[in-house]
Design a protein around this motif. Structure first.
Motif, mmCIF file in Angstrom:
data_model
loop_
_atom_site.group_PDB
_atom_site.id
_atom_site.type_symbol
_atom_site.label_atom_id
_atom_site.label_comp_id
_atom_site.label_asym_id
_atom_site.label_seq_id
_atom_site.Cartn_x
_atom_site.Cartn_y
_atom_site.Cartn_z
ATOM 1 N N ASP A 1 0.827 -1.208 0.000
ATOM 2 C CA ASP A 1 0.000 0.000 0.000
ATOM 3 C C ASP A 1 0.864 1.262 0.000
ATOM 4 N N MET A 2 0.252 2.374 -0.351
ATOM 5 C CA MET A 2 0.953 3.668 -0.302
ATOM 6 C C MET A 2 1.408 3.938 1.136
ATOM 7 N N PRO A 3 2.572 4.552 1.337
ATOM 8 C CA PRO A 3 3.471 5.100 0.299
ATOM 9 C C PRO A 3 4.563 4.133 -0.166
ATOM 10 N N TRP A 4 4.469 2.837 0.207
ATOM 11 C CA TRP A 4 5.582 1.929 -0.044
ATOM 12 C C TRP A 4 6.033 1.835 -1.506
ATOM 13 N N PRO A 5 5.108 1.883 -2.510
ATOM 14 C CA PRO A 5 5.600 1.825 -3.902
ATOM 15 C C PRO A 5 6.578 2.947 -4.251
ATOM 16 N N SER A 6 6.492 4.080 -3.523
ATOM 17 C CA SER A 6 7.399 5.201 -3.822
ATOM 18 C C SER A 6 8.626 5.235 -2.904
ATOM 19 N N VAL A 7 8.704 4.283 -1.970
ATOM 20 C CA VAL A 7 9.873 4.202 -1.077
ATOM 21 C C VAL A 7 10.995 3.465 -1.800
ATOM 22 N N SER A 8 12.230 3.890 -1.607
ATOM 23 C CA SER A 8 13.359 3.300 -2.336
ATOM 24 C C SER A 8 13.526 1.820 -2.002
ATOM 25 N N PRO A 9 14.013 1.011 -2.957
ATOM 26 C CA PRO A 9 14.250 -0.420 -2.706
ATOM 27 C C PRO A 9 15.212 -0.640 -1.538
ATOM 28 N N GLU A 10 16.217 0.254 -1.401
ATOM 29 C CA GLU A 10 17.193 0.121 -0.308
ATOM 30 C C GLU A 10 16.515 0.288 1.054
ATOM 31 N N ALA A 11 15.595 1.261 1.154
ATOM 32 C CA ALA A 11 14.892 1.483 2.419
ATOM 33 C C ALA A 11 14.004 0.295 2.764
ATOM 34 N N LYS A 12 13.317 -0.252 1.763
ATOM 35 C CA LYS A 12 12.452 -1.420 1.997
ATOM 36 C C LYS A 12 13.282 -2.621 2.427
ATOM 37 N N ASP A 13 14.413 -2.824 1.772
ATOM 38 C CA ASP A 13 15.294 -3.937 2.148
ATOM 39 C C ASP A 13 15.775 -3.769 3.584
ATOM 40 N N PHE A 14 16.096 -2.538 3.949
ATOM 41 C CA PHE A 14 16.563 -2.224 5.301
ATOM 42 C C PHE A 14 15.517 -2.647 6.339
ATOM 43 N N VAL A 15 14.262 -2.245 6.112
ATOM 44 C CA VAL A 15 13.191 -2.572 7.066
ATOM 45 C C VAL A 15 12.989 -4.084 7.137
ATOM 46 N N LYS A 16 12.982 -4.737 5.983
ATOM 47 C CA LYS A 16 12.754 -6.188 5.953
ATOM 48 C C LYS A 16 13.863 -6.947 6.664
ATOM 49 N N ARG A 17 15.084 -6.419 6.609
ATOM 50 C CA ARG A 17 16.220 -7.088 7.266
ATOM 51 C C ARG A 17 16.191 -6.896 8.785
ATOM 52 N N LEU A 18 15.381 -5.949 9.268
ATOM 53 C CA LEU A 18 15.196 -5.760 10.714
ATOM 54 C C LEU A 18 13.974 -6.519 11.212
ATOM 55 N N LEU A 19 12.946 -6.600 10.363
ATOM 56 C CA LEU A 19 11.684 -7.232 10.768
ATOM 57 C C LEU A 19 11.590 -8.675 10.280
ATOM 58 N N ASN A 20 12.701 -9.391 10.299
ATOM 59 C CA ASN A 20 12.673 -10.818 9.959
ATOM 60 C C ASN A 20 12.243 -11.598 11.197
ATOM 61 N N LYS A 21 11.265 -12.463 11.061
ATOM 62 C CA LYS A 21 10.763 -13.190 12.238
ATOM 63 C C LYS A 21 11.805 -14.153 12.808
ATOM 64 N N ASP A 22 12.755 -14.576 11.985
ATOM 65 C CA ASP A 22 13.872 -15.408 12.454
ATOM 66 C C ASP A 22 14.966 -14.468 12.965
ATOM 67 N N TYR A 23 15.125 -14.403 14.279
ATOM 68 C CA TYR A 23 16.058 -13.427 14.866
ATOM 69 C C TYR A 23 17.489 -13.626 14.373
ATOM 70 N N ARG A 24 17.837 -14.847 13.965
ATOM 71 C CA ARG A 24 19.210 -15.122 13.502
ATOM 72 C C ARG A 24 19.500 -14.438 12.172
#
Length: 426
Positions: free
Chosen positions: A199-222
């Motif tokens: 959903d908005m505004p994610w389509p306009s957020v940079s790929p690097e920023a999205k990758d950053f968030v996903k690498r913090l919010l991984n359910k596997d803490y390792r």
């Protein structure tokens, strides 16, 4: 000098635990010192009725208030300025062996009302000292920011990283990644739902920023980045800003030194397939160990690097004890190439978008330099599993030459857990 006096009435501390919590907060604030984004502690005392804590006054209000004042979201550039401060102070706490356990926008205060005022981390009431390999089991924190492993009652510093991921998500889009009307509903969402990046505004957020968030919010803490790795992530990276020492490299070095020659050969092959993004972080960590003139490091370098960063908290949480398990380095040298093999986490790499390409390239190196004939029995010993796993292991060895195939190579890197109750290897 203007200070704030925090006054805790003992009559309102209804249990021995809550009194102990305040005493522990004082102990942590006393032991942690010297970071520009940590609230300054001046003194504490108690009388028959009250506990008093004297701290620096921060007049700029909470980060939460500023988020709301902006209508809920920050530009990427402004979010970066906030996150660098958060990650900087959290990496300091983690190196000292302190886990905060209640990171949220309300616990970051600005020193003044100015737009570019520094932020300070406050409220160590739920914080604790933690040894490098220790797991905590009490459920504490604020529901929206609590990590999945906290709800499973087995967690460490990675829980703080999850909370920073939630803060980052809020900064970039203005809404929470996990939401429900009740606390139990929020916990269910944390355990079962994935954050929405469509959903908005994610389509306009940079790929690097999205990758950053996903690498913090991984359910596997390792698989989560550490706070130091987050500072070295392409989205935040700034060559003019020094990267701090990461306690993770000590944990990984310890495992590497006690690994079998076969596992070390697998890791060496993996290190040759690393991308520049991983190497930036590893070079920075190696430089912090202040290599000898010949470019090598030994146990003494690791000792000195810790000593240069030590506060009283580091001793309290017994962080230097990890050096005892690295004794093998006292009698040998390690150069950067081997350091890369020792200081990489396969679990973290598996969360990288290009993991399959990295693994395939690493396997080609392994074929040339490390792969050899291995029996099912020996592979079982390497993976610390019993005869009941043999039926799975045979699929990881090539029939043609008796050596590991790509799947077997990835399993050696990752390790396996075998549960006889449901005969599952993963």
């Amino acid at each position: 000098m203007i200070v704030v006096l925090e006054d805790w009435k003992k009559t309102k501390m209804t249990t021995a635990i809550s009194i102990e919590d305040v005493r522990r907060e004082v102990k942590i604030l006393k032991a942690l010192s010297g970071h520009k984004h940590l609230v300054k502690f001046y003194d504490a005392c108690e009388d028959a009725n009250n506990v008093y804590i004297v701290m620096e006054l921060c007049e700029g209000g909470e980060l939460l208030d500023r988020i709301l004042a902006r209508g809920g979201r920050y530009t990427e550039e402004d979010a970066k300025a906030i996150l660098v401060q958060i990650l900087s102070v959290v990496s300091f706490c983690h190196l000292q062996g302190v886990v905060h356990r209640d990171l949220k926008p309300e616990n970051f205060l600005f020193t003044s009302g100015g737009e570019n005022a520094d932020m300070k981390l406050i409220d160590f009431g739920l914080s604790d000292f933690i040894r490098p390999d220790e797991r905590l089991n009490d459920i504490v924190g604020s529901a929206y920011y609590v990590a999945p492993e906290v709800l499973h009652r087995s967690y460490s510093m990675e829980a703080d990283i999850w909370s920073i991921g939630v803060i980052t998500y809020i900064l970039l889009c203005g809404s929470r990644p996990f939401w429900a009307r009740t606390e139990s509903g929020i916990f269910r969402s944390v355990l079962r739902s994935d954050p929405n990046f469509d959903d908005m505004p994610w389509p306009s957020v940079s790929p690097e920023a999205k990758d950053f968030v996903k690498r913090l919010l991984n359910k596997d803490y390792r698989k989560r980045m550490t706070s130091v790795q987050a500072l070295a992530h392409p989205w935040l990276r700034d060559d003019s800003r020094p990267i701090p020492l990461d306690i993770l490299i000590y944990r990984l070095l310890k495992s590497y030194l006690h690994a079998s020659p076969f596992k070390r050969a697998a890791l060496k092959a993996l290190s040759k397939a690393l991308t520049e993004d991983e190497l930036v972080y590893l070079r920075a960590q190696f430089r912090l160990l202040e290599p000898n003139r010949d470019g090598s490091v030994s146990l003494e370098n690791f000792k000195m690097a810790l000593a240069q960063n030590a506060t009283e908290a580091m001793g309290e949480s017994r962080v230097p004890d990890i050096l005892n398990a690295m004794g093998l380095l006292a009698y040998r040298k390690m150069y950067f190439e081997e350091f890369c093999a020792a200081a990489i986490s396969t679990h973290q790499l598996e969360a990288v978008e290009g993991w399959e390409q990295i693994a395939s390239a690493a396997f080609e190196h392994f074929e040339q330099e490390g792969n050899r004939v291995i029996s099912i029995e020996e592979l079982a010993r390497e993976l610390s599993v019993g005869p009941s796993a043999y039926s799975f292991l045979k699929d990881w060895i090539r029939i043609s030459d008796g050596k590991l195939n790509l799947l077997g190579y990835k399993k050696i890197l990752h390790g396996v857990t075998f549960r006889s109750s449901n005969t599952r290897l993963h």
